[in-house]
Write a protein that holds these residues in place. Sequence first.
Motif, mmCIF file in Angstrom:
data_model
loop_
_atom_site.group_PDB
_atom_site.id
_atom_site.type_symbol
_atom_site.label_atom_id
_atom_site.label_comp_id
_atom_site.label_asym_id
_atom_site.label_seq_id
_atom_site.Cartn_x
_atom_site.Cartn_y
_atom_site.Cartn_z
ATOM 1 N N GLN A 1 39.640 28.893 32.196
ATOM 2 C CA GLN A 1 38.812 30.105 32.157
ATOM 3 C C GLN A 1 38.588 30.646 33.576
ATOM 4 O O GLN A 1 37.466 30.740 34.060
ATOM 5 C CB GLN A 1 37.468 29.817 31.473
ATOM 6 N N HIS A 2 39.680 31.033 34.227
ATOM 7 C CA HIS A 2 39.561 31.517 35.600
ATOM 8 C C HIS A 2 38.767 32.821 35.689
ATOM 9 O O HIS A 2 38.028 33.038 36.652
ATOM 10 C CB HIS A 2 40.945 31.697 36.234
ATOM 11 N N ILE A 3 38.868 33.680 34.668
ATOM 12 C CA ILE A 3 38.117 34.946 34.691
ATOM 13 C C ILE A 3 36.628 34.673 34.553
ATOM 14 O O ILE A 3 35.809 35.134 35.362
ATOM 15 C CB ILE A 3 38.586 35.891 33.565
ATOM 16 N N ALA A 4 36.266 33.915 33.540
ATOM 17 C CA ALA A 4 34.853 33.599 33.304
ATOM 18 C C ALA A 4 34.256 32.877 34.500
ATOM 19 O O ALA A 4 33.130 33.167 34.924
ATOM 20 C CB ALA A 4 34.709 32.749 32.040
ATOM 21 N N SER A 5 35.001 31.939 35.048
ATOM 22 C CA SER A 5 34.517 31.164 36.191
ATOM 23 C C SER A 5 34.206 32.063 37.384
ATOM 24 O O SER A 5 33.147 31.952 38.015
ATOM 25 C CB SER A 5 35.561 30.116 36.582
ATOM 26 N N GLU A 6 35.114 32.972 37.679
ATOM 27 C CA GLU A 6 34.947 33.866 38.836
ATOM 28 C C GLU A 6 33.789 34.840 38.632
ATOM 29 O O GLU A 6 32.954 35.026 39.529
ATOM 30 C CB GLU A 6 36.239 34.641 39.080
ATOM 31 N N VAL A 7 33.719 35.444 37.446
ATOM 32 C CA VAL A 7 32.679 36.441 37.193
ATOM 33 C C VAL A 7 31.297 35.787 37.129
ATOM 34 O O VAL A 7 30.325 36.291 37.697
ATOM 35 C CB VAL A 7 32.964 37.219 35.893
ATOM 36 N N VAL A 8 31.206 34.660 36.445
ATOM 37 C CA VAL A 8 29.921 33.957 36.337
ATOM 38 C C VAL A 8 29.438 33.512 37.712
ATOM 39 O O VAL A 8 28.252 33.662 38.048
ATOM 40 C CB VAL A 8 30.039 32.749 35.392
ATOM 41 N N LEU A 9 30.334 32.970 38.517
ATOM 42 C CA LEU A 9 29.960 32.518 39.863
ATOM 43 C C LEU A 9 29.378 33.661 40.687
ATOM 44 O O LEU A 9 28.308 33.532 41.294
ATOM 45 C CB LEU A 9 31.183 31.933 40.572
ATOM 46 N N LYS A 10 30.052 34.802 40.689
ATOM 47 C CA LYS A 10 29.597 35.942 41.489
ATOM 48 C C LYS A 10 28.317 36.552 40.912
ATOM 49 O O LYS A 10 27.381 36.880 41.660
ATOM 50 C CB LYS A 10 30.691 37.003 41.569
ATOM 51 N N ALA A 11 28.260 36.686 39.580
ATOM 52 C CA ALA A 11 27.101 37.324 38.946
ATOM 53 C C ALA A 11 25.840 36.485 39.105
ATOM 54 O O ALA A 11 24.781 36.993 39.487
ATOM 55 C CB ALA A 11 27.391 37.574 37.466
ATOM 56 N N VAL A 12 25.942 35.191 38.808
ATOM 57 C CA VAL A 12 24.780 34.311 38.894
ATOM 58 C C VAL A 12 24.342 34.126 40.343
ATOM 59 O O VAL A 12 23.138 34.172 40.650
ATOM 60 C CB VAL A 12 25.073 32.946 38.238
ATOM 61 N N SER A 13 25.292 33.940 41.236
ATOM 62 C CA SER A 13 24.963 33.757 42.651
ATOM 63 C C SER A 13 24.286 34.993 43.228
ATOM 64 O O SER A 13 23.286 34.896 43.937
ATOM 65 C CB SER A 13 26.227 33.434 43.454
ATOM 66 N N ASP B 1 24.971 51.090 24.644
ATOM 67 C CA ASP B 1 24.859 52.522 24.941
ATOM 68 C C ASP B 1 24.200 52.769 26.295
ATOM 69 O O ASP B 1 24.601 53.656 27.050
ATOM 70 C CB ASP B 1 24.028 53.213 23.850
ATOM 71 N N ALA B 2 23.158 51.978 26.585
ATOM 72 C CA ALA B 2 22.394 52.166 27.818
ATOM 73 C C ALA B 2 22.967 51.357 28.985
ATOM 74 O O ALA B 2 22.372 51.327 30.072
ATOM 75 C CB ALA B 2 20.936 51.765 27.583
ATOM 76 N N HIS B 3 24.105 50.713 28.764
ATOM 77 C CA HIS B 3 24.794 49.932 29.810
ATOM 78 C C HIS B 3 23.888 48.866 30.419
ATOM 79 O O HIS B 3 23.860 48.671 31.646
ATOM 80 C CB HIS B 3 25.318 50.873 30.906
ATOM 81 N N LEU B 4 23.171 48.144 29.571
ATOM 82 C CA LEU B 4 22.250 47.113 30.052
ATOM 83 C C LEU B 4 22.886 45.735 30.132
ATOM 84 O O LEU B 4 22.308 44.816 30.694
ATOM 85 C CB LEU B 4 21.002 47.064 29.151
ATOM 86 N N ILE B 5 24.078 45.589 29.534
ATOM 87 C CA ILE B 5 24.808 44.321 29.641
ATOM 88 C C ILE B 5 25.679 44.403 30.889
ATOM 89 O O ILE B 5 26.540 45.270 31.012
ATOM 90 C CB ILE B 5 25.653 44.067 28.383
ATOM 91 N N ASP B 6 25.429 43.503 31.823
ATOM 92 C CA ASP B 6 26.091 43.584 33.129
ATOM 93 C C ASP B 6 27.586 43.279 33.054
ATOM 94 O O ASP B 6 28.389 43.924 33.730
ATOM 95 C CB ASP B 6 25.414 42.617 34.109
ATOM 96 N N HIS B 7 27.950 42.291 32.239
ATOM 97 C CA HIS B 7 29.368 41.928 32.139
ATOM 98 C C HIS B 7 29.697 41.457 30.725
ATOM 99 O O HIS B 7 28.975 40.626 30.162
ATOM 100 C CB HIS B 7 29.721 40.794 33.112
ATOM 101 N N PHE B 8 30.784 41.987 30.164
ATOM 102 C CA PHE B 8 31.358 41.460 28.931
ATOM 103 C C PHE B 8 32.475 40.516 29.368
ATOM 104 O O PHE B 8 33.558 40.966 29.757
ATOM 105 C CB PHE B 8 31.916 42.585 28.058
ATOM 106 N N ILE B 9 32.211 39.234 29.312
ATOM 107 C CA ILE B 9 33.116 38.259 29.923
ATOM 108 C C ILE B 9 34.050 37.634 28.879
ATOM 109 O O ILE B 9 33.592 37.003 27.926
ATOM 110 C CB ILE B 9 32.321 37.150 30.637
ATOM 111 N N PRO B 10 35.363 37.809 29.053
ATOM 112 C CA PRO B 10 36.316 37.228 28.103
ATOM 113 C C PRO B 10 36.564 35.746 28.384
ATOM 114 O O PRO B 10 36.775 35.346 29.532
ATOM 115 C CB PRO B 10 37.583 38.049 28.356
ATOM 116 N N PHE B 11 36.533 34.946 27.340
ATOM 117 C CA PHE B 11 36.924 33.548 27.417
ATOM 118 C C PHE B 11 38.275 33.436 26.719
ATOM 119 O O PHE B 11 38.384 33.666 25.515
ATOM 120 C CB PHE B 11 35.876 32.649 26.746
ATOM 121 N N LEU B 12 39.293 33.135 27.482
ATOM 122 C CA LEU B 12 40.657 33.156 26.980
ATOM 123 C C LEU B 12 40.935 31.979 26.047
ATOM 124 O O LEU B 12 40.395 30.879 26.247
ATOM 125 C CB LEU B 12 41.650 33.113 28.146
#
Length: 323
Positions: free
Chosen positions: A63-75, A252-263
Motif C-alpha cells: 500500500q505505497h499510496i496509502a502509506s505516503e498519503v497517511v504519513l503526510k496527512a497525519v504528520s 459536496d462541501a469537500h470536507l473529506i481531506d483525502h479519499f485514499i485507495p487501498f490497492l
Amino acid sequence: MKAGIYFVCLCVLSNIIVVSAILDVIVGAVAYITDRLFQKDDLLEPFDYERLKTDLKDSLYGQHIASEVVLKAVSGFMTDKHPSKPLVLSFHGSTGVGKNHVSNIIARNIFTKGENSEHVHVFISEHHFPLKEQVETYKFQLKQWIRGNVSSFPRSMFIFDVMDKMNPGLIDAIKPFLDHYSHVDGVSYREAIFIFLSNAGESVIEKVVLDSWRDGEKREQLQMNSRDMETKIFKDVFNANSSGFWHSTLIDAHLIDHFIPFLPLEYRHVRQCVLAEMAALNITANDGFVDRVAQNLPYFPPEEKILSVKGCKTVKQKLLVHI
C-alpha cells in the motif's frame, strides 16, 4: 485474669483490623487519584514523524499510496498548532487490504494505549446503526456522543467502519463538526480525527490496478491521481445509493481531506502477511510452507490470477490449518 487478657488481645486485634482497613481505604483512594491523574490512557504520545514512517513501512504491505498519503496527512495535522478543521480521511478498497490496520497504526502513533485508548471511538455501521427507521435517533445520539467526547478530550479519534453499509444521510449529521468553524455550540472540533472505512470504490480501484498492470506499468508507479483514481472513487461513492456517502454533504462541501485507495494485494504481499503471522505465532519460517499457505488463497481475474480476492483477511486461519 484470662478473660482480662483475652479482652486486651481482642482490643489490640480490633485496632489492628481497623487500622488495616483504614490503610486499605487510604491506599485505594491514593491509587484511584493517581490513576485518574496520571493514567496513561489520557496521554498523547509525543508525535514522531520517523516512528510513524517506520511503522507504516514495516507493518503495511503493498500500500505505497496509502502509506505516503497517511504519513503526510497525519504528520502535517499533528504538527499544526492551529489546524483550521479536523483531519478527515476516507479509506477505500476491498476486504483484507489494510484499512483497519492503518487506522490502528495511526492510533498507536498518537495515543499511549493506541487503538485501546478510551479516546479512540469505533462505530460499526451494521452494529451501531442497524435500523433505517431509527436514523433520526441515531443522528441525535451520534452528535451527542461526539460532542461529549471532544469537549472532554479535543484530540479524540472517531472511526466509522463499513461506511458502504451505513444508512444514507446519517453521516451528514456530523457535517458541522468537520467544517472550518472555530466552535460549534461552544466546542472546537479542530483537533479531532475522523476516519471512514469502506469497501465502496473497490471496483474502481481494481480496474485501475489491472489496467495499469496490463499496460506494463509497475505497481509502484500508481499514485493518487493516476488514471483519475481519486476522482473516480469519490464519484462512485457519492452516487452509490446504498452507501452512507450517497449524495452526502460531506462530499459536496469537500470536507473529506483525502479519499485514499487501498490497492488489492498481489501474491508477494500475501506472502509477507503469512510471514508476519508466522512470526507472531513464533513459527519458524520455511519458504515451502509459506508458499503453500499463500497459494491456498484465491486470486483474480480467473485467467491471470494476479490479485488476492481476500487480501490478508484469512491468512491466519489458513496458516493454522496448515500447521
